[in-house]
Motif scaffolding. Structure first.
Motif, PDB file in Angstrom:
ATOM      1  N   ARG A 257       0.844  -1.198   0.000  1.00 34.56           N
ATOM      2  CA  ARG A 257       0.000   0.000   0.000  1.00 34.56           C
ATOM      3  C   ARG A 257       0.883   1.253   0.000  1.00 34.56           C
ATOM      4  NH1 ARG A 257      -4.925   1.694   4.174  1.00 34.56           N
ATOM      5  NH2 ARG A 257      -5.928   3.114   2.683  1.00 34.56           N
TER       6      ARG A 257
ATOM      7  N   ARG B 282       1.034   5.138   0.740  1.00 33.18           N
ATOM      8  CA  ARG B 282       0.245   6.180   1.436  1.00 33.18           C
ATOM      9  C   ARG B 282       0.288   7.480   0.623  1.00 33.18           C
ATOM     10  NH1 ARG B 282       3.454  10.087   3.183  1.00 33.18           N
ATOM     11  NH2 ARG B 282       5.218   9.722   4.602  1.00 33.18           N
ATOM     12  N   PRO B 283      -0.691   8.380   0.840  1.00 32.91           N
ATOM     13  CA  PRO B 283      -0.680   9.631   0.074  1.00 32.91           C
ATOM     14  C   PRO B 283       0.512  10.514   0.468  1.00 32.91           C
ATOM     15  CG  PRO B 283      -2.766   9.317   1.244  1.00 32.91           C
ATOM     16  CD  PRO B 283      -1.837   8.280   1.750  1.00 32.91           C
TER      17      PRO B 283
ATOM     18  N   THR C  87       8.800   3.514   9.472  1.00 31.79           N
ATOM     19  CA  THR C  87       8.001   4.363  10.359  1.00 31.79           C
ATOM     20  C   THR C  87       7.317   5.484   9.554  1.00 31.79           C
ATOM     21  OG1 THR C  87       8.062   5.646  12.373  1.00 31.79           O
ATOM     22  CG2 THR C  87      10.037   5.770  11.035  1.00 31.79           C
TER      23      THR C  87
ATOM     24  N   ALA D  51       4.875   5.051   7.434  1.00 30.82           N
ATOM     25  CA  ALA D  51       4.459   4.639   6.086  1.00 30.82           C
ATOM     26  C   ALA D  51       2.971   4.300   6.007  1.00 30.82           C
ATOM     27  CB  ALA D  51       5.292   3.443   5.631  1.00 30.82           C
ATOM     28  N   GLY D  52       2.287   4.218   7.157  1.00 29.39           N
ATOM     29  CA  GLY D  52       0.835   4.031   7.120  1.00 29.39           C
ATOM     30  C   GLY D  52       0.331   2.701   7.664  1.00 29.39           C
ATOM     31  N   LYS D  53       1.135   1.991   8.458  1.00 30.13           N
ATOM     32  CA  LYS D  53       0.727   0.673   8.972  1.00 30.13           C
ATOM     33  C   LYS D  53      -0.460   0.785   9.930  1.00 30.13           C
ATOM     34  CE  LYS D  53       4.842   0.093  10.680  1.00 30.13           C
ATOM     35  NZ  LYS D  53       5.447   1.332  10.190  1.00 30.13           N
ATOM     36  N   THR D  54      -0.328   1.703  10.900  1.00 24.98           N
ATOM     37  CA  THR D  54      -1.392   1.827  11.894  1.00 24.98           C
ATOM     38  C   THR D  54      -2.666   2.332  11.229  1.00 24.98           C
ATOM     39  OG1 THR D  54       0.329   2.318  13.495  1.00 24.98           O
ATOM     40  CG2 THR D  54      -1.904   2.763  14.192  1.00 24.98           C
TER      41      THR D  54
ATOM     42  N   THR E 201       2.796  10.366  15.614  1.00 25.50           N
ATOM     43  CA  THR E 201       2.129   9.340  16.434  1.00 25.50           C
ATOM     44  C   THR E 201       2.747   7.982  16.136  1.00 25.50           C
ATOM     45  OG1 THR E 201       0.491   9.161  14.693  1.00 25.50           O
ATOM     46  CG2 THR E 201      -0.104  10.507  16.612  1.00 25.50           C
ATOM     47  N   SER E 202       4.040   7.911  16.330  1.00 26.85           N
ATOM     48  CA  SER E 202       4.739   6.678  15.963  1.00 26.85           C
ATOM     49  C   SER E 202       4.477   5.562  16.979  1.00 26.85           C
ATOM     50  CB  SER E 202       6.236   6.967  15.900  1.00 26.85           C
ATOM     51  OG  SER E 202       6.919   5.796  15.547  1.00 26.85           O
ATOM     52  N   SER E 203       4.069   4.384  16.476  1.00 29.40           N
ATOM     53  CA  SER E 203       3.879   3.236  17.368  1.00 29.40           C
ATOM     54  C   SER E 203       5.239   2.625  17.621  1.00 29.40           C
ATOM     55  CB  SER E 203       2.983   2.193  16.710  1.00 29.40           C
ATOM     56  OG  SER E 203       1.908   2.816  16.092  1.00 29.40           O
TER      57      SER E 203
ATOM     58  N   ALA F 242       5.821  -2.443  14.557  1.00 28.09           N
ATOM     59  CA  ALA F 242       6.450  -1.125  14.736  1.00 28.09           C
ATOM     60  C   ALA F 242       7.245  -0.825  13.472  1.00 28.09           C
ATOM     61  CB  ALA F 242       7.369  -1.170  15.947  1.00 28.09           C
ATOM     62  N   GLY F 243       7.502   0.443  13.231  1.00 29.25           N
ATOM     63  CA  GLY F 243       8.174   0.808  11.978  1.00 29.25           C
ATOM     64  C   GLY F 243       9.668   0.558  11.997  1.00 29.25           C
TER      65      GLY F 243
HETATM   66  N1  LIG Z   1      -3.582   5.640   3.349  1.00 31.74           N
HETATM   67  C1  LIG Z   1      -3.548   6.730   4.080  1.00 31.74           C
HETATM   68  N2  LIG Z   1      -4.445   7.689   3.904  1.00 31.74           N
HETATM   69  C2  LIG Z   1      -4.422   8.817   4.640  1.00 31.74           C
HETATM   70  N3  LIG Z   1      -3.514   9.067   5.600  1.00 31.74           N
HETATM   71  C3  LIG Z   1      -2.595   8.136   5.835  1.00 31.74           C
HETATM   72  C4  LIG Z   1      -2.554   6.946   5.092  1.00 31.74           C
HETATM   73  N4  LIG Z   1      -1.523   6.216   5.528  1.00 31.74           N
HETATM   74  C5  LIG Z   1      -0.947   6.922   6.510  1.00 31.74           C
HETATM   75  N5  LIG Z   1      -1.581   8.081   6.692  1.00 31.74           N
HETATM   76  C6  LIG Z   1      -1.216   9.119   7.660  1.00 31.74           C
HETATM   77  O1  LIG Z   1       0.203   9.148   7.772  1.00 31.74           O
HETATM   78  C7  LIG Z   1       0.607   9.294   9.119  1.00 31.74           C
HETATM   79  C8  LIG Z   1       1.525   8.145   9.530  1.00 31.74           C
HETATM   80  O2  LIG Z   1       0.784   6.951   9.420  1.00 31.74           O
HETATM   81  P1  LIG Z   1       0.848   5.786  10.506  1.00 31.74           P
HETATM   82  O3  LIG Z   1       0.898   6.326  11.883  1.00 31.74           O
HETATM   83  O4  LIG Z   1      -0.227   4.843  10.173  1.00 31.74           O
HETATM   84  O5  LIG Z   1       2.259   5.188  10.131  1.00 31.74           O
HETATM   85  P2  LIG Z   1       2.972   3.918  10.749  1.00 31.74           P
HETATM   86  O6  LIG Z   1       3.543   3.200   9.610  1.00 31.74           O
HETATM   87  O7  LIG Z   1       2.050   3.178  11.615  1.00 31.74           O
HETATM   88  O8  LIG Z   1       4.134   4.575  11.574  1.00 31.74           O
HETATM   89  P3  LIG Z   1       4.884   4.040  12.890  1.00 31.74           P
HETATM   90  O9  LIG Z   1       5.587   2.831  12.497  1.00 31.74           O
HETATM   91  O10 LIG Z   1       5.816   5.146  13.239  1.00 31.74           O
HETATM   92  O11 LIG Z   1       3.837   3.823  13.909  1.00 31.74           O
HETATM   93  C9  LIG Z   1      -0.642   9.371   9.949  1.00 31.74           C
HETATM   94  O12 LIG Z   1      -0.945  10.704  10.201  1.00 31.74           O
HETATM   95  C10 LIG Z   1      -1.702   8.752   9.064  1.00 31.74           C
HETATM   96  O13 LIG Z   1      -2.979   9.240   9.329  1.00 31.74           O
END
Ligand SMILES: Nc1ncnc2c1ncn2[C@@H]1O[C@H](COP(=O)(O)OP(=O)(O)OP(=O)(O)O)[C@@H](O)[C@H]1O
Length: 749
Positions: A30, A32-33, A113, A115-118, A222-224, A261-262
């Motif tokens: 996937r 992310r935007p 980190t 990249a949009g996993k959470t 908001t990094s997990s 986690a990222g």
């Molecule tokens: N497909 C998407 N559409 C809209 N916003 C997105 C998308 N993917 C990620 N985002 C936004 O990008 C930011 C980072 O995403 P997210 O926290 O999911 O990343 P992560 O991979 O879980 O990071 P980490 O590993 O640090 O927790 C957030 O603000 C989230 O809302």
């Protein structure tokens, strides 16, 4: 936490629906935007399966001109505009039906980190992610069928290699446990919520997510900082026969949803102190995951899951009975180009993993009827005995009164003592059976670890070493070389080639691990042997006591009734003993099967080694142009004839070994012609699978393994057979699960 599925738990199961099918791990990516502050886009979806990464290095004028870009192909690619619904439908929705039908499934989100996993797994209230959607669908499916279905949920996080219950965060750190076969891994003390209320589950999930360890980093506000694992188990019980409600068939499916986690680079996240330490832990477990993926995708025989809690928990999902979906996440931004490239490579490797999927169906009716017969028989005996005692008591009492009240009391006391002694004996015998079974498992695991060592030593072209220190020193050296870089802990997936191009290192790690396991196993064997001796002594003393008590009986018994009551009591004892004998037979049969598997493995290994010796001898002789003594020549021909017998016949090649040049070995070129005449599958039939699988179908394989050319002046000694102790034999897991059997348990008896 891993499914304690009937089929994988090794219990007696009939599997009406349990046929195995091979299934490749599904890989989705996937994108992310773009974010407003991100400058340039370097990554985009070409179509529903292809991603393009523009790999232009501004400083590299030549490459820029060529407009270098690389395409990556996956099962499915979600572009920047993909919706939560779309991602859920394609990756997870189909698993819901599978889970309800008794299969296991895992969906995990991987990526750098930010990249949009959470976002994909958890999402927001207005755009819920996979976890919420899957739970909703599961509950929708079982709605109104609460009697047939039970749904159990648990949610944990792994933070700094510590496990925390997200549904009950105050419970502290929890321990990971494995069963005796190393298959079922579970987390001791983890809350398991059983409910069919969607609202309740949603509240719990939100509570769990709030409890998750999150911190802002330079890459993501908001990094997990932890891996979150949500597990939902669905049990479906249906009567096999409507008339007989005891015959029940249970299907159990389990869905794991994991937000990893990222992966991150210390210098890029600008982390320090606590964050840096977290990053090291995150990266270590992701590196372990990467190594597992790498080993599995290459078809390695040994995969080391033990390097991190994450890989131990994911063992079943990656290698076992589980349909698995990996959703890799990438950012399209040029600032994240390296991270994206690494994730894409990671995902590419995962594409090659295949799992054997089996439905978990347990025919409970089998167990119920089997035990019912035994229990009914026992009950019959007991009620007959009770009846008899009631009937005979008055007369017997009369007789005893006539003789002496004292004598009656004495007989009763004696009877009680005999019953008590018998019970203690039964307990001690059961304990001995358990200990023997455990020692046997330890012995087998020890043998398995020796085989792992021998396998890797010869694969790395080294001789079998029977020394932990030597192995350890060498392994630590190679670990030091690969683990640290100038900017701190190396991120998983970074400098991939260096990490993955290290079959040698993989081997060293496996050997090191195996030696450590062996040390533990031996310690455990000593402990359990000691306990065995102690219990044996206790049993002998108890037996002697029983004998002397029984000796007193004839002088005390004065009537036939008393004798009959005692005879019936003995019959109950015999039945108990028979029951135990049945249990022990089953145990022995299970062990026999496991031992046979090990013997086959060992035979295979010995055959590989003898081939290797022959190949090396041949090479030395050819290099030195030695002519062979007649008897050795004949032996070689016989050997080759054996190896090729079926091939010559099957392929109508009339020339036999005897028509080859008499005083020199069959020339390599001749053998090469033969091998090229065969298809690759035929070749594998000719040449048994080598431990040094290199994908190379060269001539050497016909007479043994490919050989390294740094020549042996004389033949290497054959590795010693693993030192197997009598009555002892390897799963680390065996050790752990049985460690629950307390060593001081005899004190309770
Ligand atoms: N497909 C998407 N559409 C809209 N916003 C997105 C998308 N993917 C990620 N985002 C936004 O990008 C930011 C980072 O995403 P997210 O926290 O999911 O990343 P992560 O991979 O879980 O990071 P980490 O590993 O640090 O927790 C957030 O603000 C989230 O809302």
């Amino acid at each position: 936490m891993t499914p304690e599925t009937p089929s994988s738990s090794g219990s007696d199961t009939s599997k009406p629906g349990g046929c195995k099918s091979e299934e490749r791990l599904m890989v989705a990516v996937r994108i992310r935007p773009m974010k407003p502050d991100e400058p340039t886009k370097v990554l985009y979806a070409l179509n529903k399966k292809t991603i393009v990464l523009e790999d232009i290095d501004k400083s590299d004028v030549i490459r820029q001109k060529k407009g270098v870009e690389r395409q990556y192909l996956y099962d499915v690619v979600f572009g920047e505009d993909s919706t939560q619904e779309e991602v859920y439908k394609v990756t997870t929705k189909t698993l819901i039906t599978d889970i309800l039908n008794g299969y296991n499934g895992t969906v995990f989100a991987y990526g750098a980190t930010g990249a949009g996993k959470t976002h994909t797994m958890v999402g927001t209230r207005s755009e819920p992610g996979i976890m919420i959607r899957a739970l909703n669908d599961l509950f929708e499916a079982v709605k109104g069928k609460e009697e047939e279905y039970s749904v159990i949920m648990s949610y944990l996080e792994i933070y700094n290699e510590q496990i925390r219950d997200l549904l009950n965060p105050s419970s502290g750190f929890l321990e990971l446990r494995e069963d005796s076969k190393g298959k079922n891994i579970n987390v001791a003390g983890l809350s398991e919520i059983s409910t069919t209320s969607t609202d309740e589950i949603m509240q719990l999930l939100h509570k769990g997510n709030k409890a998750r360890t999150m911190e802002p980093t330079a890459m993501n506000q908001t990094s997990s900082r932890s891996h979150a694992l949500l597990s939902v188990t669905v049990r479906h019980s249906v009567p096999v026969d409507k008339k007989d409600h005891l015959k029940i068939r249970v299907k159990q499916g389990r869905l794991f949803m994991i937000d990893l986690a990222g992966s991150e680079r210390a210098n890029k996240t600008k982390n320090s102190g606590k964050r840096l330490q977290e990053g090291a832990h995150i990266n270590r477990s992701l590196l372990a995951l990467g190594n597992c993926i790498n080993a599995l995708s290459g078809g390695a025989r040994y995969v080391n899951y033990r390097d991190s809690k994450l890989t131990r928990l994911l063992k079943e999902a990656l290698s076992g009975n589980c349909k698995t979906v990996m959703i890799a996440h990438v950012s399209p931004s040029s600032t994240q180009k390296d991270e994206s490239r690494n994730t894409l490579i990671y995902a590419e490797r995962a594409n090659n993993i295949t799992n054997k999927i089996e439905r978990n169906v347990l025919d409970v009716s089998y167990h119920v009827t089997q035990y019912q017969t035994v229990i009914t028989e026992l009950r019959d005996e007991i009620s007959r005995l009770q009846h008899k005692m009631k009937e005979e008591r008055p007369r017997s009492a009369d007789v005893r009164k006539l003789n002496s009240e004292e004598r009656r009391k004495e007989v009763q006391e004696l009877r009680e003592q005999i019953v008590e002694t018998f019970k203690t004996q039964m307990k001690l015998r059961r304990k001995l059976m358990e200990i023997d079974s455990h020692l046997l498992s330890l012995g087998m695991e020890s043998e398995r670890q020796h085989m792992i060592i021998s396998h890797w030593e010869s694969r790395n072209n080294k001789l079998y070493k029977n020394s932990l220190n030597e192995s350890r020193a060498r392994t630590q050296q190679s670990m030091r070389r690969r683990t640290y870089t100038a900017d701190g802990f190396r991120s998983a997936g970074y400098e991939q080639e260096e990490v993955y191009d290290t079959d040698n290192e993989e081997g060293e790690t496996a050997i090191q691990q195996a030696w450590l396991e062996l040390t533990d196993i031996e310690r455990e064997q000593d402990r359990w042997s000691e306990l065995r001796t102690h219990i044996e002594q206790k049993l002998e003393a108890c037996r002697q006591r029983g004998v002397s008590l029984e000796d007193k009986l004839p002088t005390l018994l004065s009537s036939d009734d008393e004798r009959e009551i005692l005879a019936l009591m003995c019959r109950v004892h015999e039945l108990e003993a028979d029951k135990m004998a049945l249990q022990s037979e089953r145990l022995v049969r299970q062990h026999e099967l496991r031992r046979r598997d090990l013997l086959i493995l060992r035979y295979d290994r010995q055959r590989q080694l003898s081939e290797e010796i022959i190949t090396r001898q041949r090479q030395i002789m050819e290099e030195k142009k030695l002519s062979l003594p007649q008897d050795l020549q004949e032996l070689y021909q016989l050997y080759q004839q054996e190896i090729h017998a079926s091939t010559y016949t099957d392929f109508g090649i009339t020339q036999t070994a005897s028509s080859l040049t008499p005083d020199v070995l069959p020339p390599i070129s001749r053998t090469r012609i033969l091998t090229t005449e065969l298809s690759s599958s035929d070749l594998s039939a000719v040449s048994p699978p080598s431990s040094a699988e290199s994908g190379d179908s060269s001539v050497d394989r016909v007479m043994g393994h490919p050989i390294s050319r740094h020549g042996f002046s004389k033949l290497p000694p054959v590795p010693p057979s693993p030192p197997v102790r009598p009555k002892k034999s390897g799963l680390s897991s065996v050790r752990r699960s049985h460690s629950d059997m307390r060593l001081n348990s005899t004190e309770e008896m």
